[in-house]
Design a protein around this motif. Structure first.
Motif, PDB file in Angstrom:
ATOM      1  N   GLU A 249       0.808  -1.220   0.000  1.00 33.14           N
ATOM      2  CA  GLU A 249       0.000   0.000   0.000  1.00 33.14           C
ATOM      3  C   GLU A 249       0.842   1.270   0.000  1.00 33.14           C
ATOM      4  O   GLU A 249       0.566   2.214  -0.751  1.00 33.14           O
ATOM      5  CB  GLU A 249      -0.933  -0.015   1.216  1.00 33.14           C
ATOM      6  CG  GLU A 249      -1.946   1.118   1.204  1.00 33.14           C
ATOM      7  CD  GLU A 249      -2.968   0.989   2.324  1.00 33.14           C
ATOM      8  OE1 GLU A 249      -3.663   1.975   2.579  1.00 33.14           O
ATOM      9  OE2 GLU A 249      -3.057  -0.107   2.925  1.00 33.14           O
ATOM     10  N   GLU A 250       1.894   1.300   0.810  1.00 36.01           N
ATOM     11  CA  GLU A 250       2.716   2.508   0.907  1.00 36.01           C
ATOM     12  C   GLU A 250       3.445   2.781  -0.399  1.00 36.01           C
ATOM     13  O   GLU A 250       3.460   3.908  -0.902  1.00 36.01           O
ATOM     14  CB  GLU A 250       3.718   2.358   2.061  1.00 36.01           C
ATOM     15  CG  GLU A 250       4.574   3.600   2.270  1.00 36.01           C
ATOM     16  CD  GLU A 250       5.516   3.451   3.468  1.00 36.01           C
ATOM     17  OE1 GLU A 250       6.488   4.230   3.539  1.00 36.01           O
ATOM     18  OE2 GLU A 250       5.267   2.566   4.318  1.00 36.01           O
ATOM     19  N   ASP A 251       4.067   1.734  -0.977  1.00 33.75           N
ATOM     20  CA  ASP A 251       4.805   1.910  -2.223  1.00 33.75           C
ATOM     21  C   ASP A 251       3.854   2.220  -3.376  1.00 33.75           C
ATOM     22  O   ASP A 251       4.208   2.981  -4.297  1.00 33.75           O
ATOM     23  CB  ASP A 251       5.605   0.646  -2.545  1.00 33.75           C
ATOM     24  CG  ASP A 251       6.781   0.440  -1.601  1.00 33.75           C
ATOM     25  OD1 ASP A 251       7.203   1.425  -0.969  1.00 33.75           O
ATOM     26  OD2 ASP A 251       7.257  -0.712  -1.486  1.00 33.75           O
ATOM     27  N   ARG A 252       2.647   1.652  -3.318  1.00 33.38           N
ATOM     28  CA  ARG A 252       1.664   1.921  -4.369  1.00 33.38           C
ATOM     29  C   ARG A 252       1.287   3.400  -4.377  1.00 33.38           C
ATOM     30  O   ARG A 252       1.216   4.040  -5.422  1.00 33.38           O
ATOM     31  CB  ARG A 252       0.423   1.057  -4.167  1.00 33.38           C
ATOM     32  CG  ARG A 252      -0.586   1.172  -5.313  1.00 33.38           C
ATOM     33  CD  ARG A 252      -1.849   0.388  -5.035  1.00 33.38           C
ATOM     34  NE  ARG A 252      -1.555  -1.032  -4.858  1.00 33.38           N
ATOM     35  CZ  ARG A 252      -1.905  -1.732  -3.804  1.00 33.38           C
ATOM     36  NH1 ARG A 252      -2.575  -1.160  -2.819  1.00 33.38           N
ATOM     37  NH2 ARG A 252      -1.609  -3.006  -3.706  1.00 33.38           N
ATOM     38  N   ALA A 253       1.062   3.953  -3.184  1.00 33.46           N
ATOM     39  CA  ALA A 253       0.696   5.368  -3.083  1.00 33.46           C
ATOM     40  C   ALA A 253       1.815   6.259  -3.613  1.00 33.46           C
ATOM     41  O   ALA A 253       1.562   7.257  -4.302  1.00 33.46           O
ATOM     42  CB  ALA A 253       0.376   5.716  -1.633  1.00 33.46           C
ATOM     43  N   GLU A 254       3.057   5.881  -3.306  1.00 34.73           N
ATOM     44  CA  GLU A 254       4.204   6.665  -3.767  1.00 34.73           C
ATOM     45  C   GLU A 254       4.321   6.622  -5.289  1.00 34.73           C
ATOM     46  O   GLU A 254       4.560   7.656  -5.934  1.00 34.73           O
ATOM     47  CB  GLU A 254       5.484   6.134  -3.129  1.00 34.73           C
ATOM     48  CG  GLU A 254       6.725   6.931  -3.514  1.00 34.73           C
ATOM     49  CD  GLU A 254       7.994   6.408  -2.833  1.00 34.73           C
ATOM     50  OE1 GLU A 254       9.101   6.799  -3.274  1.00 34.73           O
ATOM     51  OE2 GLU A 254       7.865   5.608  -1.886  1.00 34.73           O
ATOM     52  N   MET A 255       4.131   5.441  -5.868  1.00 34.92           N
ATOM     53  CA  MET A 255       4.252   5.314  -7.314  1.00 34.92           C
ATOM     54  C   MET A 255       3.122   6.058  -8.026  1.00 34.92           C
ATOM     55  O   MET A 255       3.341   6.698  -9.055  1.00 34.92           O
ATOM     56  CB  MET A 255       4.242   3.841  -7.728  1.00 34.92           C
ATOM     57  CG  MET A 255       4.551   3.625  -9.196  1.00 34.92           C
ATOM     58  SD  MET A 255       4.865   1.876  -9.564  1.00 34.92           S
ATOM     59  CE  MET A 255       5.313   1.983 -11.311  1.00 34.92           C
ATOM     60  N   SER A 257       1.657   8.704  -6.964  1.00 33.82           N
ATOM     61  CA  SER A 257       2.018  10.122  -6.877  1.00 33.82           C
ATOM     62  C   SER A 257       3.069  10.478  -7.911  1.00 33.82           C
ATOM     63  O   SER A 257       2.999  11.535  -8.557  1.00 33.82           O
ATOM     64  CB  SER A 257       2.523  10.444  -5.468  1.00 33.82           C
ATOM     65  OG  SER A 257       2.944  11.786  -5.374  1.00 33.82           O
ATOM     66  N   ASP A 258       4.043   9.583  -8.080  1.00 31.95           N
ATOM     67  CA  ASP A 258       5.129   9.838  -9.033  1.00 31.95           C
ATOM     68  C   ASP A 258       4.623   9.966 -10.465  1.00 31.95           C
ATOM     69  O   ASP A 258       5.167  10.750 -11.253  1.00 31.95           O
ATOM     70  CB  ASP A 258       6.173   8.713  -8.966  1.00 31.95           C
ATOM     71  CG  ASP A 258       6.987   8.748  -7.679  1.00 31.95           C
ATOM     72  OD1 ASP A 258       6.964   9.794  -6.993  1.00 31.95           O
ATOM     73  OD2 ASP A 258       7.629   7.723  -7.357  1.00 31.95           O
ATOM     74  N   GLU A 262      -4.283   9.949  -8.977  1.00 31.52           N
ATOM     75  CA  GLU A 262      -4.875   9.980  -7.646  1.00 31.52           C
ATOM     76  C   GLU A 262      -5.244   8.594  -7.154  1.00 31.52           C
ATOM     77  O   GLU A 262      -5.281   8.341  -5.957  1.00 31.52           O
ATOM     78  CB  GLU A 262      -6.130  10.870  -7.655  1.00 31.52           C
ATOM     79  CG  GLU A 262      -5.810  12.343  -7.895  1.00 31.52           C
ATOM     80  CD  GLU A 262      -7.050  13.212  -7.807  1.00 31.52           C
ATOM     81  OE1 GLU A 262      -8.142  12.671  -7.507  1.00 31.52           O
ATOM     82  OE2 GLU A 262      -6.934  14.430  -8.021  1.00 31.52           O
TER      83      GLU A 262
END
Length: 363
Positions: A249-255, A257-258, A262
């Protein structure tokens, strides 16, 4: 209700299916995924109203609405005559309620297109031609029997003959049956044929990572075609979504954003497919669970109750209904009742998208 994913070879059909299923599996237990067969899956339909409800009604479980996707065997030109896996492909399409056609809208010299060049409209025409030919064959085979029964005075057969003749004329003009409006009685008379070009369709434009908003002229051509034939369009980069789906979940949100998104485009695809199937959601909310239930647009209160349990429909008395906005304004069902905002609806009530319901029944 289920949707079948179709497409020519190397357009990203299976990548999209795998990304959808992997994405749901990677989410929390509140968004369940299960595989039914190797080429079928149940996919949750993300709905932000669930989190709005659970801010005020805290349940043990949150259950979103779900839909069934079928990854249908690829098609080649001549499928209507049995080429490739044509017969299997066509039989699977007859069984689904809507079609998702993945069309390639990106250039990549490392991924060969089956036709030698990237042309999404040609891809659409190839599959649509096969479906038109198959529907014409179905109607041609059904007509003699219908005519015999009609000559004997069978009223339903008379309707069936009229519908078949109208459908054949429409197909001969190279138009899909979803653009033909039949009287309800005639449509019902031929409903058992599973006519494929009558099914609603969503075109999924598989785009490049540099064109996530679908601004390429190839996508514009798909949109123009869809507008003429009453179809929907959604954009996705299946390759990117497959990578995102595998992340926590954390890495998904970061990617996300990159790349400037949304939410995963797969969420949009799930919601658009839900809409293509003609579905909307109502909710039940309590301490045990908050749940979204799929129901056809236009369904009545008793029909919606029947989605939960057949006894609810059979013994339907009334429904108590409010909206998410009411819950956000008054903070609890108790206060909604006190303010006189809880609506009492009877058997003739037509469900509205987003209704939060309590059904009263007696059997």
């Amino acid at each position: 209700m289920e949707a079948g994913i179709v497409g020519l070879p190397n357009v990203g059909k299976s990548t999209l299916f795998n990304a959808l299923t992997c994405s749901v599996a990677a989410q929390s237990a509140n968004y369940p995924f299960c595989t039914i067969e190797p080429n079928e899956g149940i996919v949750s339909v993300p709905d932000p109203r669930l989190s709005r409800i659970t801010k005020y009604i805290v349940p043990q479980k949150i259950i979103p609405a779900a839909l069934k996707l079928v990854d249908i065997a690829g098609i080649v030109k001549g499928a209507a005559e049995g080429e490739g896996l044509g017969n299997k492909f066509l039989s699977h399409i007859r069984q689904v309620d809507a079609i998702m056609q993945v069309v390639r809208c990106f250039e990549d010299p490392d991924v060969t297109h089956v036709a030698g060049n990237v042309d999404p409209i040609a891809d659409i025409d190839t599959i649509e031609t096969e479906l038109v030919l198959a529907d014409m064959q179905t109607l041609e085979n059904a007509l003699p029997k219908a005519q015999r029964s009609a000559r004997g005075g069978d009223k339903e057969a008379i309707l069936r003959v009229a519908a078949i003749e109208k459908c054949n004329a429409h197909l001969e003009s190279e138009q899909p049956l979803r653009t033909l409006v039949l009287p309800e009685t005639e449509a019902l008379a031929i409903s058992s044929y599973g006519l494929m070009t009558a099914k609603p369709i969503l075109y999924v434009a598989n785009v490049d990572e540099t064109d996530l908003e679908g601004k390429h002229e190839l996508v514009d051509r798909v949109r123009e075609h869809a507008a003429k034939t009453g179809a929907g369009v959604a954009c996705v980069c299946a390759k990117l979504e497959a990578e995102i789906a595998e992340l926590d979940e954390e890495d998904r949100a970061e990617m996300l954003s990159d790349v400037g998104l949304e939410e995963p485009s797969l969420n949009v695809i799930a919601r658009e497919t839900y809409k293509t199937l003609g579905l909307q959601s109502f909710f039940t909310a309590g301490e045990t669970e908050v749940r979204a239930w799929p129901v056809p647009v236009g369904a009545t209160g008793p029909q919606a109750a029947g989605v939960i349990h057949s006894d609810f429909e059979r013994g339907f008395i009334r429904a108590e209904i409010y909206q998410v906005d009411d819950l956000e304004q008054y903070k609890s069902e108790k206060e909604i009742r006190a303010a006189g905002k809880l609506r009492i609806e009877g058997k003739a009530y037509v469900m509205q998208d987003g209704d939060i319901c309590h059904f009263l029944f007696n059997v």
